[in-house]
Design an enzyme around this catalytic site. Structure first.
Site, short mmCIF file in Angstrom:
data_model
loop_
_atom_site.label_atom_id
_atom_site.label_comp_id
_atom_site.label_asym_id
_atom_site.label_seq_id
_atom_site.Cartn_x
_atom_site.Cartn_y
_atom_site.Cartn_z
N GLU A 137 22.17 -39.83 -14.49
CA GLU A 137 21.91 -40.61 -13.28
C GLU A 137 23.26 -40.73 -12.60
OE1 GLU A 137 19.19 -41.87 -11.89
OE2 GLU A 137 17.86 -41.12 -13.45
N SER A 138 23.31 -40.44 -11.29
CA SER A 138 24.63 -40.25 -10.68
C SER A 138 24.95 -41.14 -9.48
CB SER A 138 24.76 -38.78 -10.26
OG SER A 138 23.88 -38.51 -9.18
N THR B 59 33.32 -38.04 -14.41
CA THR B 59 33.76 -38.48 -13.08
C THR B 59 35.10 -39.20 -13.14
OG1 THR B 59 33.23 -40.11 -11.37
CG2 THR B 59 32.27 -40.51 -13.51
N ASP B 60 35.81 -39.21 -12.01
CA ASP B 60 37.07 -39.97 -11.95
C ASP B 60 36.80 -41.48 -11.89
OD1 ASP B 60 36.04 -40.15 -9.35
OD2 ASP B 60 37.86 -39.47 -8.35
N GLU B 61 35.53 -41.86 -11.67
CA GLU B 61 35.22 -43.29 -11.51
C GLU B 61 35.42 -44.07 -12.82
OE1 GLU B 61 31.75 -44.08 -9.08
OE2 GLU B 61 31.97 -42.16 -8.07
N TYR C 188 27.15 -47.40 -13.26
CA TYR C 188 27.25 -45.93 -13.33
C TYR C 188 28.52 -45.51 -14.06
CZ TYR C 188 28.62 -41.24 -11.82
OH TYR C 188 29.07 -39.93 -11.81
N ALA D 153 30.53 -47.24 -15.89
CA ALA D 153 30.60 -47.74 -17.27
C ALA D 153 29.79 -46.83 -18.20
CB ALA D 153 30.09 -49.17 -17.34
N LYS E 227 29.11 -43.65 -17.72
CA LYS E 227 29.82 -42.37 -17.85
C LYS E 227 31.01 -42.53 -18.80
CE LYS E 227 29.16 -38.89 -16.08
NZ LYS E 227 28.28 -37.73 -16.41
N ASN F 136 34.99 -36.95 -5.99
CA ASN F 136 33.72 -36.82 -5.24
C ASN F 136 33.50 -35.40 -4.75
OD1 ASN F 136 34.37 -39.75 -5.16
ND2 ASN F 136 32.53 -39.83 -3.88
N ASN G 39 36.28 -43.51 4.24
CA ASN G 39 34.89 -43.20 4.61
C ASN G 39 34.71 -43.08 6.12
OD1 ASN G 39 34.26 -43.32 1.89
ND2 ASN G 39 33.65 -45.48 1.97
N ASP H 221 28.97 -54.90 2.41
CA ASP H 221 29.69 -54.06 1.47
C ASP H 221 28.89 -53.86 0.17
OD1 ASP H 221 31.72 -52.46 0.63
OD2 ASP H 221 33.25 -54.03 0.48
P1 NAD Z 1 22.49 -35.29 -9.39
O1 NAD Z 1 22.00 -36.68 -9.42
O2 NAD Z 1 22.41 -34.50 -8.12
O3 NAD Z 1 21.74 -34.41 -10.50
C1 NAD Z 1 21.47 -34.88 -11.78
C2 NAD Z 1 20.48 -33.94 -12.44
O4 NAD Z 1 20.23 -34.43 -13.77
C3 NAD Z 1 19.12 -33.86 -11.74
O5 NAD Z 1 18.68 -32.52 -11.67
C4 NAD Z 1 18.20 -34.70 -12.63
O6 NAD Z 1 16.85 -34.27 -12.60
C5 NAD Z 1 18.83 -34.46 -13.99
N1 NAD Z 1 18.53 -35.54 -14.93
C6 NAD Z 1 18.64 -36.88 -14.73
N2 NAD Z 1 18.22 -37.56 -15.80
C7 NAD Z 1 17.86 -36.63 -16.72
C8 NAD Z 1 17.38 -36.70 -18.05
N3 NAD Z 1 17.14 -37.88 -18.65
N4 NAD Z 1 17.13 -35.54 -18.71
C9 NAD Z 1 17.34 -34.35 -18.13
N5 NAD Z 1 17.80 -34.22 -16.86
C10 NAD Z 1 18.05 -35.34 -16.18
O7 NAD Z 1 23.98 -35.36 -9.92
P2 NAD Z 1 25.26 -34.49 -9.53
O8 NAD Z 1 25.91 -35.09 -8.35
O9 NAD Z 1 24.88 -33.06 -9.52
O10 NAD Z 1 26.18 -34.80 -10.79
C11 NAD Z 1 26.11 -34.00 -11.96
C12 NAD Z 1 27.11 -34.50 -12.98
O11 NAD Z 1 28.43 -34.49 -12.43
C13 NAD Z 1 26.84 -35.96 -13.43
O12 NAD Z 1 27.10 -36.04 -14.81
C14 NAD Z 1 27.86 -36.77 -12.64
O13 NAD Z 1 28.24 -37.92 -13.34
C15 NAD Z 1 29.01 -35.78 -12.54
N6 NAD Z 1 29.89 -35.93 -11.36
C16 NAD Z 1 29.35 -36.00 -10.10
C17 NAD Z 1 30.21 -36.09 -8.99
C18 NAD Z 1 29.68 -36.10 -7.59
O14 NAD Z 1 30.46 -36.28 -6.65
N7 NAD Z 1 28.41 -35.88 -7.35
C19 NAD Z 1 31.61 -36.14 -9.19
C20 NAD Z 1 32.10 -36.08 -10.50
C21 NAD Z 1 31.24 -35.96 -11.58
P1 TYD Z 2 28.87 -42.16 -2.55
O1 TYD Z 2 28.60 -40.87 -1.86
O2 TYD Z 2 27.72 -43.00 -2.99
O3 TYD Z 2 29.84 -41.81 -3.80
P2 TYD Z 2 30.64 -42.81 -4.81
O4 TYD Z 2 30.21 -44.19 -4.58
O5 TYD Z 2 30.23 -42.30 -6.14
O6 TYD Z 2 32.09 -42.58 -4.50
O7 TYD Z 2 29.78 -43.04 -1.61
C1 TYD Z 2 31.04 -42.58 -1.16
C2 TYD Z 2 31.68 -43.72 -0.38
O8 TYD Z 2 30.93 -43.95 0.82
C3 TYD Z 2 31.71 -45.03 -1.13
O9 TYD Z 2 32.94 -45.72 -0.82
C4 TYD Z 2 30.53 -45.81 -0.53
C5 TYD Z 2 30.47 -45.31 0.90
N1 TYD Z 2 29.14 -45.26 1.53
C6 TYD Z 2 28.93 -45.85 2.79
O10 TYD Z 2 29.84 -46.46 3.37
N2 TYD Z 2 27.69 -45.77 3.34
C7 TYD Z 2 26.65 -45.14 2.72
O11 TYD Z 2 25.52 -45.13 3.26
C8 TYD Z 2 26.89 -44.53 1.44
C9 TYD Z 2 25.78 -43.83 0.71
C10 TYD Z 2 28.15 -44.61 0.89
#
Ligand code: NAD
Ligand code: TYD
Length: 361
Positions: free
Chosen positions: A87-88, A137-139, A163, A165, A167, A192, A262, A297
């Site tokens: 869950e992301s 993630t860097d979070e 989220y 926590a 990860k 990101n 942002n 916020d």
């Molecule tokens: P996303 O939410 O787009 O995709 C997550 C995928 O995991 C989906 O296809 C979903 O169906 C699947 N999934 C969720 N729960 C599942 C479960 N219980 N069993 C099997 N599959 C399941 O996420 P994303 O943005 O592609 O991120 C992928 C990974 O990269 C995550 O682990 C996230 O923490 C990490 N990450 C994301 C970012 C970002 O900016 N998006 C940055 C750094 C790290």
């Molecule tokens: P997001 O894409 O949810 O990534 P993350 O929170 O994992 O960094 O959000 C990126 C930044 O944008 C974050 O500071 C929250 C902000 N944000 C908005 O200001 N408006 C929005 O509608 C969304 C989705 C995010």
């Protein structure tokens, strides 16, 4: 024989970009099994062009389902695991934290343990050449001050949202397997991402989609929170390089050297949309900075994330290749060309696609 990958969460944003990248680079030299539960964020349309490949298989499986994941390892000789499934979305984690613990913590424990079970030899060592990569993630490092500092691999963990926590907990589990069993794994902590196939609940695709429909552009707080944006294909390449060239047991930070507030991102999106849309496109009239709307916020909103990708550069030679100006144009061009994708995703129709494609599975 072709090396076999188990990719979890490959129907999501980064996972589907990674699978496309891997087939582009290795062609028929690899086999990929994509295990995904297809939650709201998983979309098989992202991989439709790969469905006919002999060396690609989709398995609908939940990573918290031990039997389902174990069966994949029993039925296939898996060489590499690349674990994306999670869950992301931070906002969802604030509203509903429990599923984040289920998937991100328990799910990671299941995938880790099934890999250990399949790869461990009677003497406690692991079969030659097997590798596990945990995508994080860097979070997990918490939040930086506006005026300085970077996240390094040695930065103490200080997650704030449910989220991050969850990860962080999953990273610690992987670290514990490395320390306890000498399990052959790496962890990557990335900033990101943005690019094609990103679900429009995240900042960049949400703003592109809203602007194109003349809807308000909701800015949380003062809009000055900073994120370090990386084009998703650069992330896919980094993951592959870490798995091939990284030292086992190590963590590598991956970042874009591209910090932006942002509100800056939103202005760039508006300008780029207006540059790219044809003169006679009716949507031009809808798009302006008047759409920007400051809203309440996010709770516990982290102020700034920034990665110092020094280690991955020094050890592996990886650097971000896509400048933000180029990456955002590529991303917007992709969304222009995939209006149907956006419509299906926002209407939920993509879930029907699965029902039709994989009836009874
Ligand atoms: P996303 O939410 O787009 O995709 C997550 C995928 O995991 C989906 O296809 C979903 O169906 C699947 N999934 C969720 N729960 C599942 C479960 N219980 N069993 C099997 N599959 C399941 O996420 P994303 O943005 O592609 O991120 C992928 C990974 O990269 C995550 O682990 C996230 O923490 C990490 N990450 C994301 C970012 C970002 O900016 N998006 C940055 C750094 C790290
Ligand atoms: P997001 O894409 O949810 O990534 P993350 O929170 O994992 O960094 O959000 C990126 C930044 O944008 C974050 O500071 C929250 C902000 N944000 C908005 O200001 N408006 C929005 O509608 C969304 C989705 C995010």
């Amino acid at each position: 024989m072709a090396r076999t990958y188990l990719v979890t969460g490959g129907a999501g944003f980064i996972g589907s970009n990674y699978i496309h990248y891997m087939f582009r680079i290795y062609g028929d030299g690899i086999r990929i099994i994509n295990a995904d539960a297809l939650t709201y964020a998983g979309n098989l349309e992202n991989l439709r062009d790969l469905e006919d490949r002999e060396n690609y298989t989709f398995v609908k499986a939940d990573i918290t389902d031990k039997e389902a994941i174990r069966a994949i390892f029993q039925e296939n000789d898996i060489d590499r695991v690349v674990h994306f499934a999670a869950e992301s979305h931070v906002d969802r984690s604030i509203r509903d934290p429990e599923v984040f613990v289920q998937t991100n913590v328990l799910g990671t424990a299941v995938v880790l343990n099934c890999a250990k079970e399949a790869w461990e030899q009677p003497d406690g060592s692991f079969k030659e050449g097997k590798k596990f990569l945990h995508v994080s993630t860097d979070e997990v490092y918490g939040s930086l001050e506006e005026d300085g500092g970077y996240f390094y691999e040695t930065t103490p963990y200080a997650p704030h949202s449910p989220y991050s926590a969850s990860k962080a907990a999953s990273d610690f589990l992987v670290r514990s397997y490395i320390d306890t069993y000498h399990f052959p794994a790496n962890i990557t902590n990335c900033s990101n991402n943005y690019g094609p196939y990103q679900f429009p609940e995240k900042l960049i695709p949400l703003m592109i989609n809203n602007a194109l429909h003349g809807r308000k552009l909701p800015v949380y707080g003062d809009g000055k929170n900073v994120r370090d944006w990386l084009y998703v294909e650069d992330h896919a390449k980094a993951i592959d390089l870490v798995q091939e060239k990284g030292r086992l047991g190590e963590t590598y930070n991956i970042g874009g050297h591209n910090e932006k507030q942002n509100i800056e991102i939103i202005h760039i999106i508006i300008e780029t949309l207006l540059e790219m849309l044809p003169e006679d496109d009716a949507r031009r009239k809808l798009i302006s900075t008047d759409l920007i709307s400051y809203v309440e916020d996010r709770k516990g909103h982290d102020r700034r994330y920034a990665i110092a990708p020094d280690k991955i550069k020094a050890e592996i030679g990886w650097e971000p290749e896509t400048m933000f100006k180029e990456g955002i144009r590529k991303t917007i061009a992709w969304y222009f060309e995939h209006e149907d994708w956006m419509e299906n995703v926002t209407s939920g129709d993509y879930q029907k696609y699965y029902e039709e494609m994989y009836k009874g599975n």
